[in-house]
Write a protein that holds these residues in place. Structure first.
Motif, mmCIF file in Angstrom:
data_model
loop_
_atom_site.group_PDB
_atom_site.id
_atom_site.type_symbol
_atom_site.label_atom_id
_atom_site.label_comp_id
_atom_site.label_asym_id
_atom_site.label_seq_id
_atom_site.Cartn_x
_atom_site.Cartn_y
_atom_site.Cartn_z
ATOM 1 N N LYS A 86 0.890 -1.223 0.007
ATOM 2 C CA LYS A 86 -0.057 0.075 0.166
ATOM 3 C C LYS A 86 0.773 1.241 0.024
ATOM 4 N N PRO A 87 0.475 2.289 -0.579
ATOM 5 C CA PRO A 87 1.030 3.678 -0.497
ATOM 6 C C PRO A 87 1.694 3.740 1.069
ATOM 7 N N GLU A 88 0.848 3.348 2.025
ATOM 8 C CA GLU A 88 1.435 3.816 3.516
ATOM 9 C C GLU A 88 2.371 2.943 3.952
ATOM 10 N N ASP A 89 2.972 1.809 3.051
ATOM 11 C CA ASP A 89 4.200 1.244 3.377
ATOM 12 C C ASP A 89 5.470 1.742 2.568
ATOM 13 N N THR A 90 5.134 2.991 2.094
ATOM 14 C CA THR A 90 6.586 3.660 1.730
ATOM 15 C C THR A 90 7.054 4.053 3.006
ATOM 16 N N ALA A 91 8.647 3.906 2.728
ATOM 17 C CA ALA A 91 9.551 4.241 3.867
ATOM 18 C C ALA A 91 10.957 3.550 3.424
ATOM 19 N N MET A 92 11.642 4.283 4.315
ATOM 20 C CA MET A 92 13.149 3.531 4.360
ATOM 21 C C MET A 92 13.184 2.439 5.297
ATOM 22 N N TYR A 93 13.421 0.998 5.005
ATOM 23 C CA TYR A 93 13.364 -0.102 5.798
ATOM 24 C C TYR A 93 14.815 -0.539 6.184
ATOM 25 N N TYR A 94 14.619 -0.871 7.520
ATOM 26 C CA TYR A 94 16.001 -1.298 8.051
ATOM 27 C C TYR A 94 15.960 -2.280 8.745
ATOM 28 N N CYS A 95 17.068 -3.402 8.706
ATOM 29 C CA CYS A 95 17.203 -4.507 9.650
ATOM 30 C C CYS A 95 18.132 -4.247 10.591
ATOM 31 N N ALA A 96 17.750 -4.875 11.861
ATOM 32 C CA ALA A 96 18.522 -4.793 13.062
ATOM 33 C C ALA A 96 18.597 -6.064 13.405
ATOM 34 N N ALA A 97 19.682 -6.189 14.502
ATOM 35 C CA ALA A 97 20.137 -7.484 15.268
ATOM 36 C C ALA A 97 20.455 -7.383 16.533
ATOM 37 N N LYS A 98 20.006 -8.158 17.479
ATOM 38 C CA LYS A 98 20.170 -8.440 18.668
ATOM 39 C C LYS A 98 20.708 -9.688 19.103
ATOM 40 N N PRO A 99 21.915 -9.947 19.673
ATOM 41 C CA PRO A 99 22.326 -11.346 20.237
ATOM 42 C C PRO A 99 21.100 -11.910 21.073
ATOM 43 N N GLY A 100 20.851 -13.364 20.793
ATOM 44 C CA GLY A 100 19.915 -14.072 21.743
ATOM 45 C C GLY A 100 18.626 -13.759 21.423
ATOM 46 N N ARG A 101 17.907 -14.504 22.393
ATOM 47 C CA ARG A 101 16.298 -14.369 22.118
ATOM 48 C C ARG A 101 15.507 -13.137 22.496
ATOM 49 N N LEU A 102 14.416 -12.716 21.894
ATOM 50 C CA LEU A 102 13.564 -11.613 22.395
ATOM 51 C C LEU A 102 12.281 -12.400 22.677
ATOM 52 N N ALA A 103 11.779 -11.843 23.632
ATOM 53 C CA ALA A 103 10.259 -11.918 23.841
ATOM 54 C C ALA A 103 9.399 -11.307 23.091
#
Length: 126
Positions: A86-103
């Protein structure tokens, strides 16, 4: 420490699809939780999808049912498949990482991630 590089962004029409890739190097990728975030100029960065190190996934309400996240440990890459854009999905997309599990409650929060990529632009036209 891990380095992240996003790719796969582009311009599509409303209803189209894109697959974003987040390639990682520098550490054992499978032990990290990975999140996808997006940001429009003048707005806060928001989490849209994440996959914990145990394989559990989370999605924001705005993308649930349209976006899927998957991980290929052999390629050290996480994918964000986006359909019915959708047009509202327009954005800069970033990936990010964290060691280990996240709740589940923590996976879409920017403050919980240690490493970030440079981003890839997604533009959806109506």
């Amino acid at each position: 420490q891990v380095q992240l590089v996003e790719s796969g962004g582009g311009s599509v029409q409303s209803g189209g699809s894109l697959r974003l890739s987040c390639a990682a190097s520098g550490d054992t990728f499978s032990t990290y939780s990975i999140g996808w975030f997006r940001q429009d100029p003048g707005k806060e960065r928001e989490g849209v999808a994440a996959i914990s190190s145990d394989g559990s996934t989370s999605f924001s309400d705005s993308v649930r049912g349209r976006f899927t996240i998957s991980q290929d440990n052999a390629k050290n890459t996480v994918y964000l498949q986006m359909i019915l854009l959708k047009p509202e999905d327009t954005a800069m997309y970033y990936c990010a990482a964290k060691p280990g599990r996240l709740a589940w409650w923590a996976r879409l929060l920017t403050n919980n991630y240690n490493y970030w990529g440079q981003g890839t632009q997604v533009t959806v036209s109506s």
